[in-house]
Design a protein around this motif. Structure first.
Motif, short mmCIF file in Angstrom:
data_model
loop_
_atom_site.label_atom_id
_atom_site.label_comp_id
_atom_site.label_asym_id
_atom_site.label_seq_id
_atom_site.Cartn_x
_atom_site.Cartn_y
_atom_site.Cartn_z
N VAL A 1 -12.44 -4.92 3.69
CA VAL A 1 -11.89 -5.91 4.61
C VAL A 1 -10.49 -6.29 4.18
O VAL A 1 -10.26 -6.59 3.00
CB VAL A 1 -12.79 -7.16 4.65
N TYR A 2 -9.57 -6.28 5.12
CA TYR A 2 -8.19 -6.70 4.87
C TYR A 2 -8.16 -8.19 4.55
O TYR A 2 -8.77 -8.99 5.24
CB TYR A 2 -7.34 -6.42 6.12
N ILE B 1 -0.90 -1.66 8.70
CA ILE B 1 -1.89 -1.64 7.63
C ILE B 1 -3.30 -1.83 8.21
O ILE B 1 -4.22 -1.08 7.89
CB ILE B 1 -1.58 -2.71 6.57
N LYS B 2 -3.45 -2.85 9.06
CA LYS B 2 -4.77 -3.13 9.64
C LYS B 2 -5.27 -1.96 10.48
O LYS B 2 -6.45 -1.64 10.45
CB LYS B 2 -4.71 -4.40 10.49
N GLU B 3 -4.37 -1.33 11.24
CA GLU B 3 -4.79 -0.18 12.05
C GLU B 3 -5.27 0.98 11.18
O GLU B 3 -6.29 1.60 11.45
CB GLU B 3 -3.66 0.28 12.96
N LEU B 4 -4.55 1.27 10.10
CA LEU B 4 -4.97 2.35 9.19
C LEU B 4 -6.30 2.03 8.53
O LEU B 4 -7.17 2.90 8.40
CB LEU B 4 -3.90 2.59 8.13
N ILE B 5 -6.48 0.79 8.13
CA ILE B 5 -7.75 0.40 7.51
C ILE B 5 -8.89 0.56 8.51
O ILE B 5 -9.95 1.09 8.19
CB ILE B 5 -7.67 -1.04 6.95
N GLU B 6 -8.66 0.10 9.74
CA GLU B 6 -9.70 0.14 10.77
C GLU B 6 -10.05 1.56 11.19
O GLU B 6 -11.22 1.89 11.37
CB GLU B 6 -9.22 -0.68 11.99
N THR B 7 -9.04 2.42 11.34
CA THR B 7 -9.28 3.77 11.88
C THR B 7 -9.55 4.83 10.82
O THR B 7 -10.25 5.80 11.10
CB THR B 7 -8.10 4.23 12.75
N GLY C 1 4.87 -6.33 -0.60
CA GLY C 1 4.51 -4.94 -0.88
C GLY C 1 3.09 -4.74 -1.36
O GLY C 1 2.62 -3.62 -1.47
N ASN C 2 2.39 -5.82 -1.68
CA ASN C 2 1.02 -5.74 -2.19
C ASN C 2 0.02 -5.98 -1.07
O ASN C 2 0.12 -6.98 -0.36
CB ASN C 2 0.80 -6.77 -3.29
N VAL C 3 -0.95 -5.08 -0.95
CA VAL C 3 -2.03 -5.22 0.02
C VAL C 3 -3.28 -5.66 -0.75
O VAL C 3 -3.60 -5.09 -1.80
CB VAL C 3 -2.31 -3.88 0.76
N LYS D 1 0.62 3.91 1.38
CA LYS D 1 2.00 4.16 0.95
C LYS D 1 2.63 5.28 1.79
O LYS D 1 3.82 5.22 2.11
CB LYS D 1 2.05 4.54 -0.53
N HIS D 2 1.83 6.28 2.12
CA HIS D 2 2.35 7.41 2.91
C HIS D 2 2.79 6.97 4.30
O HIS D 2 3.86 7.36 4.77
CB HIS D 2 1.28 8.51 3.01
N TYR D 3 1.95 6.18 4.98
CA TYR D 3 2.24 5.78 6.35
C TYR D 3 3.04 4.49 6.47
O TYR D 3 3.67 4.25 7.51
CB TYR D 3 0.94 5.65 7.14
N VAL D 4 2.99 3.65 5.45
CA VAL D 4 3.70 2.36 5.50
C VAL D 4 4.52 2.25 4.20
O VAL D 4 4.01 1.78 3.18
CB VAL D 4 2.70 1.18 5.61
N PRO D 5 5.78 2.70 4.24
CA PRO D 5 6.59 2.74 3.02
C PRO D 5 6.78 1.39 2.34
O PRO D 5 7.05 1.33 1.14
CB PRO D 5 7.95 3.28 3.50
N GLU D 6 6.60 0.31 3.07
CA GLU D 6 6.75 -1.02 2.48
C GLU D 6 5.63 -1.37 1.51
O GLU D 6 5.76 -2.29 0.70
CB GLU D 6 6.80 -2.09 3.59
#
Length: 192
Positions: A144-145, A124-130, A151-153, A180-185
């Motif tokens: 900001v994360y 999750i953090k990598e997707l948010i950052e990149t 299951g909730n971000v 949701k696409h990259y992290v099914p959880e």
């Protein structure tokens, strides 16, 4: 010195680009004159009266004005303050302070990630950052994360993103769909 301006999806916020680095690392969000006391530039902007938010990004400053205020009236004053600040080579923060460091405030909800979710949180953090942060920086803001739980971000929106009429659509249709696409959880994304 030429300072470019760009509109943002938030009509109350304009992005000012002074053509140089504003923050070497990180970002800083000021939501009140009291918070702005750490920065001569933010303090000067809040003295205009109609300014309700100042955000420093890597190479830009986002300024938010109050409902009912008009950018046609406020923009020349903001440009003058920003130009004077950079031409005088004034510091962004008062000397001998740690004010440039952005840390969660005491009143912000604290989310503790479960160590069992470490791999999910890292993704999750990598997707948010990149993928997410560069896109919202183009719009004069930051995300900001803040946490992941069942299951909730949880994300904090700053700068032009905070209070933007389209932020809910960005959060749900853009960020939530991407995660949701990259992290099914991931089942949902919430702003805090």
């Amino acid at each position: 010195m030429l300072i470019e301006t760009e509109s943002t999806p938030n009509p109350a916020t304009l992005k000012f680009l002074p053509g140089r680095v504003v923050m070497e690392a990180g970002t800083r969000d000021f939501a009140s004159p009291e918070e702005a006391a750490a920065s001569p530039l933010a303090t000067a902007l809040f003295t205009l009266g109609d300014v309700t938010g100042v955000f420093f990004g890597r190479d830009f400053i986002s300024v938010t004005i109050a409902p009912g205020a008009e950018w046609s009236d406020a923009k020349p004053d903001v440009l003058g303050i920003v130009m004077d600040h950079f031409l005088a080579e004034m510091p962004l923060f008062h000397p001998a302070s740690a004010a440039g460091i952005s840390v969660p405030g005491e009143n912000e909800e604290d989310f503790s990630d479960d160590p069992a979710d470490a791999d999910i949180v890292a993704q999750i953090k990598e997707l948010i950052e990149t993928r997410v942060r560069p896109a919202v920086a183009n719009d004069g803001g930051d995300i900001v994360y803040r946490g992941f739980d069942k299951g909730n971000v949880y994300l904090k929106m700053q700068g032009a993103c905070a209070g933007c009429p389209s932020s809910t659509a960005t959060l749900k249709n853009g960020i939530e769909s991407l995660l949701k696409h990259y992290v099914p959880e991931v089942t949902a994304v919430h702003a805090v």
